[in-house]
Design an enzyme around this catalytic site. Structure first.
Site, mmCIF file in Angstrom:
data_model
loop_
_atom_site.group_PDB
_atom_site.id
_atom_site.type_symbol
_atom_site.label_atom_id
_atom_site.label_comp_id
_atom_site.label_asym_id
_atom_site.label_seq_id
_atom_site.Cartn_x
_atom_site.Cartn_y
_atom_site.Cartn_z
ATOM 1 N N THR A 7 21.878 -31.504 -24.213
ATOM 2 C CA THR A 7 22.802 -30.377 -24.124
ATOM 3 C C THR A 7 24.205 -30.882 -23.810
ATOM 4 O O THR A 7 24.374 -31.956 -23.230
ATOM 5 C CB THR A 7 22.365 -29.378 -23.025
ATOM 6 O OG1 THR A 7 23.214 -28.229 -23.070
ATOM 7 C CG2 THR A 7 22.462 -29.984 -21.641
ATOM 8 N N ASN A 9 26.091 -28.420 -22.353
ATOM 9 C CA ASN A 9 26.428 -27.316 -21.453
ATOM 10 C C ASN A 9 26.311 -27.778 -19.994
ATOM 11 O O ASN A 9 25.214 -27.966 -19.460
ATOM 12 C CB ASN A 9 25.463 -26.147 -21.735
ATOM 13 C CG ASN A 9 25.792 -24.905 -20.926
ATOM 14 O OD1 ASN A 9 26.260 -25.010 -19.796
ATOM 15 N ND2 ASN A 9 25.537 -23.749 -21.499
ATOM 16 N N ASP A 68 16.740 -23.663 -25.134
ATOM 17 C CA ASP A 68 17.485 -22.560 -25.750
ATOM 18 C C ASP A 68 17.125 -21.295 -24.996
ATOM 19 O O ASP A 68 15.965 -21.090 -24.635
ATOM 20 C CB ASP A 68 17.131 -22.421 -27.240
ATOM 21 C CG ASP A 68 18.280 -21.780 -28.008
ATOM 22 O OD1 ASP A 68 19.393 -22.354 -28.011
ATOM 23 O OD2 ASP A 68 18.084 -20.688 -28.577
ATOM 24 N N PHE A 148 27.195 -18.547 -14.866
ATOM 25 C CA PHE A 148 27.892 -18.580 -16.156
ATOM 26 C C PHE A 148 27.342 -17.463 -17.047
ATOM 27 O O PHE A 148 26.422 -16.736 -16.657
ATOM 28 C CB PHE A 148 27.721 -19.954 -16.830
ATOM 29 C CG PHE A 148 26.324 -20.244 -17.311
ATOM 30 C CD1 PHE A 148 25.331 -20.611 -16.415
ATOM 31 C CD2 PHE A 148 25.995 -20.148 -18.659
ATOM 32 C CE1 PHE A 148 24.039 -20.877 -16.857
ATOM 33 C CE2 PHE A 148 24.705 -20.417 -19.109
ATOM 34 C CZ PHE A 148 23.724 -20.784 -18.194
ATOM 35 N N LYS A 171 18.755 -18.098 -7.837
ATOM 36 C CA LYS A 171 18.655 -18.332 -9.287
ATOM 37 C C LYS A 171 17.835 -19.598 -9.571
ATOM 38 O O LYS A 171 17.037 -19.637 -10.506
ATOM 39 C CB LYS A 171 20.058 -18.430 -9.905
ATOM 40 C CG LYS A 171 19.989 -18.418 -11.420
ATOM 41 C CD LYS A 171 21.336 -18.427 -12.117
ATOM 42 C CE LYS A 171 21.115 -18.366 -13.620
ATOM 43 N NZ LYS A 171 22.273 -18.734 -14.408
ATOM 44 N N HIS A 176 14.789 -17.630 -15.541
ATOM 45 C CA HIS A 176 14.065 -18.032 -16.746
ATOM 46 C C HIS A 176 14.065 -19.554 -16.890
ATOM 47 O O HIS A 176 13.049 -20.182 -17.164
ATOM 48 C CB HIS A 176 14.705 -17.376 -17.968
ATOM 49 C CG HIS A 176 16.196 -17.532 -18.032
ATOM 50 N ND1 HIS A 176 17.022 -17.273 -16.954
ATOM 51 C CD2 HIS A 176 17.027 -17.955 -19.025
ATOM 52 C CE1 HIS A 176 18.270 -17.518 -17.294
ATOM 53 N NE2 HIS A 176 18.308 -17.938 -18.546
ATOM 54 N N ARG A 177 15.249 -20.159 -16.665
ATOM 55 C CA ARG A 177 15.387 -21.614 -16.791
ATOM 56 C C ARG A 177 14.543 -22.309 -15.719
ATOM 57 O O ARG A 177 13.859 -23.298 -16.005
ATOM 58 C CB ARG A 177 16.870 -21.983 -16.649
ATOM 59 C CG ARG A 177 17.199 -23.448 -16.914
ATOM 60 C CD ARG A 177 18.676 -23.623 -17.173
ATOM 61 N NE ARG A 177 19.102 -22.871 -18.336
ATOM 62 C CZ ARG A 177 19.804 -21.735 -18.278
ATOM 63 N NH1 ARG A 177 20.214 -21.249 -17.125
ATOM 64 N NH2 ARG A 177 20.110 -21.079 -19.382
HETATM 65 P P1 IMP Z 1 22.152 -21.386 -25.893
HETATM 66 O O1 IMP Z 1 20.851 -21.537 -25.179
HETATM 67 O O2 IMP Z 1 23.010 -22.573 -25.767
HETATM 68 O O3 IMP Z 1 21.995 -20.879 -27.284
HETATM 69 O O4 IMP Z 1 22.978 -20.275 -25.142
HETATM 70 C C1 IMP Z 1 22.387 -19.153 -24.624
HETATM 71 C C2 IMP Z 1 23.438 -18.217 -24.075
HETATM 72 O O5 IMP Z 1 22.705 -17.287 -23.275
HETATM 73 C C3 IMP Z 1 24.466 -18.851 -23.160
HETATM 74 O O6 IMP Z 1 25.625 -19.197 -23.787
HETATM 75 C C4 IMP Z 1 24.727 -17.740 -22.160
HETATM 76 O O7 IMP Z 1 25.684 -16.861 -22.696
HETATM 77 C C5 IMP Z 1 23.415 -17.008 -22.117
HETATM 78 N N1 IMP Z 1 22.615 -17.491 -20.988
HETATM 79 C C6 IMP Z 1 21.566 -18.352 -21.027
HETATM 80 N N2 IMP Z 1 21.108 -18.567 -19.804
HETATM 81 C C7 IMP Z 1 21.885 -17.854 -18.986
HETATM 82 C C8 IMP Z 1 21.897 -17.712 -17.582
HETATM 83 O O8 IMP Z 1 21.125 -18.310 -16.830
HETATM 84 N N3 IMP Z 1 22.827 -16.871 -17.099
HETATM 85 C C9 IMP Z 1 23.705 -16.194 -17.883
HETATM 86 N N4 IMP Z 1 23.758 -16.327 -19.190
HETATM 87 C C10 IMP Z 1 22.842 -17.156 -19.742
#
Ligand code: IMP
Length: 197
Positions: A7, A9, A68, A148, A171, A176-177
């Site tokens: 990632t 991120n 994801d 975020f 959190k 979920h994470r």
């Molecule tokens: P991706 O997994 O990079 O496609 O992004 C998923 C998107 O879901 C992120 O950019 C956030 O906008 C949102 N997202 C995923 N997990 C969280 C979280 O734990 N808190 C808030 N937003 C989340």
């Protein structure tokens, strides 16, 4: 244990480090010298997690995992789902995404939603997947400054405030994470216990 997290991120890296604690060394792509835009062309979170993990696995020839995640809102028939990051447009920031969500739900009493995370892990030539879900609801207005994405709007079940206004420790325990990462950690620990390192 060392793990390469496919990632770019920084928020996700920080959260996974907090979830797993100091005995796990989580390395993001940039700090590992891997400069890559990750592909995300799938129609499901599972497909995207596998696509990202496999892209880095092929390129680096080493074990790694990718994640994801998405927000599913019942009143929006599961949207934004796999499009969560780009809900308000291809280059939308969190503020624009949150505004769009509030607008979409402005006349809607049903605020039920959930976050879902899927992890794909390449480990010793095999692919494993893990999923985590947290139920909750969408607030009427944003609150809090932590986290975020949609954290200022997502109120987890059993709480009165959104993630962004709750202690980070909450959190790290229930998100979920956190749930997907805990499943992955349990799997890896079992492997180690059976001497498969
Ligand atoms: P991706 O997994 O990079 O496609 O992004 C998923 C998107 O879901 C992120 O950019 C956030 O906008 C949102 N997202 C995923 N997990 C969280 C979280 O734990 N808190 C808030 N937003 C989340």
């Amino acid at each position: 244990m060392n793990l390469l997290f496919a990632t770019n991120n920084g928020h996700k890296i920080e959260e996974v480090r907090r979830i797993l604690g100091a005995s796990w060394k989580i390395h993001g792509l940039k700090e590992s010298g891997v400069h890559a835009e990750l592909p995300e062309t799938g129609n499901t979170l599972m497909a995207n997690a596998i696509e990202k993990a496999s892209f880095i696995h092929d390129r680096c020839q080493q074990d790694c995992f990718a994640e994801d995640s998405g927000l599913e809102v019942d009143a929006l028939h599961g949207a934004p789902g796999v499009h969560t990051a780009r809900y308000a447009g291809p280059h939308a920031d969190a503020g624009a995404n949150n505004q769009k969500l509030l607008l979409a739900l402005q006349d809607t009493p049903n605020r039920v939603a959930r976050f879902r995370a899927v992890i794909a892990l390449w480990r010793q030539g095999q692919l494993h997947t893990f999923e985590g879900v947290i139920e909750g609801r969408i607030a009427l207005e944003p609150a809090g400054i932590d986290g975020f994405g949609y954290d200022p709007l997502f109120i987890p079940e059993g709480y009165d405030h959104p993630f962004a206004a709750l202690p980070a420790e909450v959190k790290s325990r229930i998100s979920h994470r956190a749930r997907a990462v805990q499943k992955m950690a349990q799997f890896l620990q079992q492997e180690l216990a059976y001497g498969m390192e």
